[in-house]
Design a protein around this motif. Structure first.
Motif, short mmCIF file in Angstrom:
data_model
loop_
_atom_site.label_atom_id
_atom_site.label_comp_id
_atom_site.label_asym_id
_atom_site.label_seq_id
_atom_site.Cartn_x
_atom_site.Cartn_y
_atom_site.Cartn_z
N ALA A 186 -80.17 -40.77 -6.17
CA ALA A 186 -79.71 -39.66 -5.60
C ALA A 186 -80.31 -38.63 -6.52
N LEU A 187 -80.40 -37.35 -5.78
CA LEU A 187 -80.89 -36.14 -6.20
C LEU A 187 -80.36 -34.77 -5.73
N LYS A 188 -79.87 -33.91 -6.76
CA LYS A 188 -79.77 -32.53 -6.41
C LYS A 188 -80.40 -31.63 -7.26
N GLU A 189 -81.32 -30.84 -6.21
CA GLU A 189 -82.40 -30.28 -6.92
C GLU A 189 -82.15 -28.67 -6.64
N GLU A 190 -83.20 -27.88 -7.22
CA GLU A 190 -83.29 -26.70 -6.99
C GLU A 190 -84.41 -26.42 -6.08
N GLY A 191 -85.55 -26.80 -6.29
CA GLY A 191 -86.74 -26.55 -5.39
C GLY A 191 -86.90 -26.80 -4.02
N GLY A 192 -86.14 -27.86 -3.67
CA GLY A 192 -86.00 -28.37 -2.11
C GLY A 192 -87.13 -29.26 -1.83
N ASP A 193 -87.98 -29.58 -2.81
CA ASP A 193 -89.16 -30.60 -2.40
C ASP A 193 -88.70 -32.13 -2.48
N ARG A 194 -87.39 -32.33 -2.60
CA ARG A 194 -87.30 -34.00 -2.79
C ARG A 194 -87.87 -34.59 -3.78
N ILE A 195 -88.50 -34.10 -4.84
CA ILE A 195 -89.29 -34.81 -5.70
C ILE A 195 -88.49 -34.41 -7.15
N TYR A 196 -88.16 -35.58 -8.10
CA TYR A 196 -87.56 -35.09 -9.11
C TYR A 196 -88.45 -34.77 -10.20
N ASN A 197 -88.56 -33.71 -10.42
CA ASN A 197 -89.43 -33.10 -11.46
C ASN A 197 -89.26 -31.99 -12.37
N SER A 198 -88.05 -32.08 -12.74
CA SER A 198 -87.31 -31.08 -13.82
C SER A 198 -85.98 -31.71 -14.27
N THR A 199 -85.76 -31.38 -15.49
CA THR A 199 -84.71 -31.74 -16.18
C THR A 199 -83.61 -30.77 -15.86
N ASN A 200 -83.90 -29.78 -15.10
CA ASN A 200 -82.89 -28.87 -14.70
C ASN A 200 -82.16 -29.40 -13.32
N GLU A 201 -82.71 -30.62 -12.78
CA GLU A 201 -82.26 -31.11 -11.45
C GLU A 201 -81.47 -32.24 -12.07
N GLU A 202 -80.40 -32.59 -11.06
CA GLU A 202 -79.44 -33.77 -11.50
C GLU A 202 -80.07 -34.84 -10.60
N ILE A 203 -80.12 -35.89 -11.27
CA ILE A 203 -80.62 -37.24 -10.72
C ILE A 203 -79.37 -38.42 -10.92
N GLY A 204 -79.58 -39.34 -10.10
CA GLY A 204 -78.69 -40.60 -10.28
C GLY A 204 -79.40 -41.84 -9.49
N PHE A 205 -78.92 -43.18 -10.09
CA PHE A 205 -79.70 -44.19 -9.76
C PHE A 205 -78.84 -45.46 -9.73
N ILE A 206 -79.08 -46.32 -9.27
CA ILE A 206 -78.75 -47.82 -9.54
C ILE A 206 -79.61 -48.46 -10.58
N LYS A 207 -79.17 -49.19 -11.65
CA LYS A 207 -79.90 -49.69 -12.66
C LYS A 207 -80.71 -50.73 -12.05
N ASP A 208 -80.25 -51.66 -11.28
CA ASP A 208 -81.01 -53.00 -10.63
C ASP A 208 -81.81 -52.57 -9.31
N SER A 209 -82.77 -53.00 -9.09
CA SER A 209 -83.27 -52.84 -7.93
C SER A 209 -82.60 -53.63 -6.78
N LEU A 210 -82.50 -53.15 -5.44
CA LEU A 210 -81.64 -53.57 -4.49
C LEU A 210 -82.33 -54.59 -3.51
N VAL A 211 -81.91 -55.96 -3.50
CA VAL A 211 -82.87 -56.74 -2.70
C VAL A 211 -81.99 -56.84 -1.22
N LEU A 212 -82.29 -56.09 -0.21
CA LEU A 212 -81.85 -55.82 0.83
C LEU A 212 -82.24 -56.81 1.99
N THR A 213 -80.86 -57.59 2.24
CA THR A 213 -81.12 -58.70 3.36
C THR A 213 -80.12 -58.57 4.29
N LYS A 214 -79.18 -57.76 3.94
CA LYS A 214 -77.94 -57.64 4.62
C LYS A 214 -77.15 -55.95 4.46
N ASN A 215 -76.66 -55.73 5.56
CA ASN A 215 -76.12 -54.28 5.38
C ASN A 215 -74.94 -54.32 3.98
#
Length: 535
Positions: A186-215
């Motif tokens: 998840a990303l809340k940014e300033e520039g609007g490019d949808r790329i995390y490229n500054s520590t002024n932006e807010e970032i979130g993540f889940i630690k482990d990768s998600l194996v998607l086999t069902k909803n």
């Protein structure tokens, strides 16, 4: 090739402001078409519209070598594919926030066109919420995106193709996904490019990768700001009164500064780092230099150098501006009047030019002390009395700066506040584990931090003479026992230290002694992902 064209549209006048986004009337071929073979798509909207930030907002997933060509024809969006689509594949065209009405810019948010070149549409979903890690409040318009783990190297470099934005409740839904293993961000940014490229932006993540086999539902992403990894001086300048100011991109643990050139100014300089140690104010004995070069030091090690050059027409005038600690003109019972000066003060103080009036009559007994924690702050002590009106008067040149400059005439009128406007709180805190460190933070009703207390065992914290009003508490699980909250690191997949917002609101009433209990819950573990129920 990306591009679009549009007809000349006349702006209507009069009437209420339009706040309704465009609506899709018809899609040809129809949305969710299977066995798709067309070379183009036509989408009809109910009003004239335009494309906003096509390169940033539009995406095709999976990506094609050449992006489709988007063109506006009156109220139609024509999409032409420039590449042959892969067989037996579901494609999603995500328009993000890129379709807006022509006149008011109302956004057709998160519109998607889905097609499959095979006989079925991929239909897996991922849903959850995005919260602020400190407040635990939902975040509106955060971008949530997923990247197949095989492509995770694009993170921070290129925009992900599969993304959506959160609603006012922080809820997101990613739809029409194929089975795969994904990283979720998840990303809340300033520039609007949808790329995390500054520590002024807010970032979130889940630690482990998600194996998607069902909803999958119940994903909780918490946004935080990383600490900058590489120290940088964000700004530097010489202010008109001669103060030299440096702003840093991160807090330092044990900062210092050395003047490299002119070297002779180093021994007599005066420095003050901010409480958070992410900025520096410095004063020099004179301003007789064309440029000044300094080294910023942390824990005894130089980490950066910087040069500031004076302009040929720059004129600097030493002066002392004054601020005080009672902006509402009522001094808190049991406290002192504190004056802060804009530059360090020398030993030259003229008591004959300092007067304290009580009900318009000059009184004796005022004591003045230099604050031992600052070269530019002085404490004024006096037995302030109720129902008395005070005026502290400083004549011109009552205080002289260490390196020159004097104060201008200064008057401060105030009264002593009544005890009835304050209350006391004894907070009995129970900890779940004495092997763990905790930080108890007191917040006002606006969420502003007023005080924090590190604790290691169950104890009572006393809050004496606090203004009547509402207060909340936040608990930091101080995992590394350094008496501060530590943020996370998205590249190391390190989450911030856990925070628990107590969810109770304490109301201090006039002249009350309040006793409350606060039981800290055990620290929670990792987020559990919940498969959505089958339909």
């Amino acid at each position: 090739m990306l591009g679009y064209g549009c007809a000349s549209i006349q702006t209507p006048t009069g009437g209420p402001k339009d706040s309704i986004p465009p609506k899709v009337l018809k899609e040809t071929p129809a949305n969710f078409t299977t066995n798709f073979k067309s070379k183009e798509i036509n989408i009809q909207l109910d009003e004239y519209f335009k494309i906003s930030n096509e390169a940033k907002e539009f995406s095709v997933s999976p990506a094609t070598d050449k992006n489709p060509y988007f063109k506006i024809k009156k109220k139609f969006l024509n999409i032409k594919f420039q590449d042959t689509l892969a067989a037996n594949t579901t494609y999603t065209i995500n328009f993000g926030r890129g379709l807006v009405d022509y006149n008011e810019g109302n956004i057709l948010k998160n519109y998607m066109y889905v097609l499959s070149t095979g006989n079925k549409i991929d239909s897996l979903t991922i849903s959850g919420t995005v919260l602020n890690t400190l407040t635990k409040k939902p975040v509106l318009d955060a971008t949530v995106f997923i990247i197949p783990i095989s492509q995770d190297t694009i993170f921070g470099k290129r925009r992900a193709n599969i993304f959506t934005t959160t609603d006012s409740s922080g809820v997101f839904n990613l739809k029409y996904l194929r089975p795969d293993t994904y990283r979720v961000y998840a990303l809340k940014e300033e520039g609007g490019d949808r790329i995390y490229n500054s520590t002024n932006e807010e970032i979130g993540f889940i630690k482990d990768s998600l194996v998607l086999t069902k909803n999958t539902t119940g994903i909780k992403l918490e946004l935080f700001k990383e600490e900058a990894k590489i120290f940088r001086i964000m700004d530097r300048k010489i202010e008109k009164d001669g103060k030299i100011l440096f702003l840093f991109n991160k807090q330092l643990s044990n900062p210092a500064v050395r003047i490299i050139q002119p070297k002779e100014l180093d021994a007599s300089k005066i420095t003050e780092f901010s409480k958070t140690k992410d900025s520096l104010s410095m004063w020099t004995e004179n301003m007789n230099f064309d440029s000044i070069q300094v080294a910023i030091i942390n824990n005894g090690i130089p980490i950066d150098t910087s040069v500031i050059r004076k302009g040929k027409k720059d004129d600097y005038k030493r002066e002392l501006k004054i601020t005080d600690n009672i902006p509402n003109s009522r001094i808190k019972p049991g406290t002192d009047l504190i004056l802060s000066f804009s530059a360090p003060i020398g030993t030259k103080i003229d008591p004959s030019k300092i007067t304290l009036l009580q009900d318009s009559i000059s009184v004796n007994g005022l004591r003045i002390f230099k604050d031992t924690t600052s070269n530019s702050r002085y404490i004024f002590k006096f037995p302030w009395k109720l129902e008395k009106k005070y005026i502290l008067k400083l004549e011109e040149k009552a205080f002289t700066g260490l390196f020159g400059g004097e104060n201008k005439p200064f008057d401060k009128a105030f009264t002593r506040d009544e005890e009835i406007n304050y209350g006391n709180l004894a907070l009995a805190v129970t900890v779940p584990d004495t092997a763990t460190h905790y930080i108890v933070q007191l917040l006002n009703q606006n969420g502003e931090l007023l005080r924090e207390n590190p604790i290691t065992k169950s104890t009572t914290i006393n809050y004496i003479t606090y203004a009547i009003g509402k207060y909340n508490f936040r608990i930091i699980y101080d995992t590394n026992k350094n008496n501060k909250w530590d943020t996370g690191d998205v590249y190391l997949k390190k989450s911030p230290e856990n925070i628990w917002n107590a969810g109770i609101e304490i109301t201090l009433r006039a002249n009350w002694d309040l006793e409350e209990k606060l039981t800290i819950p055990p620290e929670t573990g990792a987020i559990t992902l919940v498969p959505a129920p089958a339909k």
